[in-house]
Design an enzyme around this catalytic site. Structure first.
Site, short mmCIF file in Angstrom:
data_model
loop_
_atom_site.label_atom_id
_atom_site.label_comp_id
_atom_site.label_asym_id
_atom_site.label_seq_id
_atom_site.Cartn_x
_atom_site.Cartn_y
_atom_site.Cartn_z
N ASP A 66 -9.49 -5.32 -4.87
CA ASP A 66 -8.96 -4.33 -3.92
C ASP A 66 -9.90 -3.13 -3.91
O ASP A 66 -10.05 -2.42 -4.90
CB ASP A 66 -7.56 -3.90 -4.37
N HIS A 87 -7.46 -5.81 -0.48
CA HIS A 87 -6.29 -4.97 -0.24
C HIS A 87 -5.34 -5.59 0.78
O HIS A 87 -4.12 -5.58 0.60
CB HIS A 87 -6.75 -3.60 0.26
N SER A 146 0.83 -1.20 0.00
CA SER A 146 0.00 0.00 0.00
C SER A 146 0.87 1.26 0.00
O SER A 146 1.68 1.46 -0.91
CB SER A 146 -0.97 -0.05 1.18
#
Length: 274
Positions: free
Chosen positions: A225, A254, A95
């Site tokens: 995601d 995610h 991320s």
């Protein structure tokens, strides 16, 4: 606790376990190095040296008011790498950590690194702009900042039990321990760091960074995601990386390094050892 002090006098907590080729993990917003537990234990048991730090303002690192931007994030990572004298390192970022990794490599050079991995990562850029018309509107991120500023504890709980792990999908089976651990990590950090970090991960354009990273790079992204939409990140990042490869995961959320650690860890191992 093992810490280093950066050039601007910020105390950064880090973990350094094992020996062998180093794998350096950069965590996502608003978490800490604890989010890599499943990966660090997997690789340290297989003869690797595993390193992870808490980003400034996150986890056990110092809760400073300023410096919550990608330049400082990259410089802090560089400080950890240099302090531990790491070479031939594989950098893995999830991320926001994926942005941190490519910005670090572009800003500080690739001499100490061997490979890079971006997992569910924010590059090339998340926010909608003229050059990125398919991005998320700035108002979306403004609202995230408002939630952090006014009701952070509730917002973090809702985020963990909802889109982060895909627990809001029909048929999903939420894991209370995973949700509570996400909340614990988030609440250990500072609200100011989390507030400013939204701008850092959403508005930074990593296009030039991606183009500058010539190392072998693996882009891993879940197709479901809900936090960093697949189409606006994974394929585009892989195309911009001169030596990039995309690996897609149908239905994965995610937070797939946690929910699907067995698959992700083995795919990482294959890439690192190939």
């Amino acid at each position: 606790m093992p810490t280093i002090t950066t050039k601007d006098d910020v105390e950064i907590f880090y973990k350094d376990w094992g020996s062998g080729q180093p794998i350096v993990f950069s965590h996502g917003w608003p978490l800490s190095s604890d989010d890599w537990d499943a990966q660090m234990m997997f690789f340290v048991r297989r003869g690797f040296r595993v390193v992870a730090h808490d980003r400034r303002g996150h986890g056990r690192s110092q809760q400073v008011a300023d410096g919550h931007d990608m330049d400082h994030y990259a410089d802090d990572l560089a400080a950890v790498v240099e302090h531990l004298e790491l070479t031939d390192a594989v950098h893995v970022g999830h991320s926001t950590g994926g942005g941190e990794v490519v910005h670090y490599l572009a800003r500080h050079g690739q001499d100490r690194a061997a490979k890079a991995v971006l997992i569910s990562a924010v590059p090339p850029i998340m926010v909608k702009t003229e050059s990125n018309p398919d991005g998320l509107p700035k108002e979306f991120f403004d609202d995230v900042q408002e939630q952090v500023a006014t009701r952070r504890a509730d917002f973090f709980r809702e985020f963990a039990e909802g889109p982060f792990y895909g627990y809001n999908r029909p048929g999903a089976e939420p894991k209370e321990g995973i949700i509570a651990n996400w909340w614990r990590q988030g609440m250990a950090g500072g609200a100011k760091a989390h507030f400013d970090g939204v701008v850092a991960f959403s508005q930074t354009d990593f296009t030039a960074d991606l183009q500058a990273v010539t190392l072998p790079a693996l882009v891993m992204h879940g197709e479901d995601d809900q936090v960093v939409p697949y189409a606006d990140s994974g394929p585009l990042s892989a195309q911009l990386l001169p030596n990039g490869t995309l690996k897609s995961y149908p239905g994965y959320p995610h937070g797939m390094p946690t929910t699907h650690a067995d698959v992700i860890n083995n795919d990482l191992l294959e890439f690192i050892t190939s």
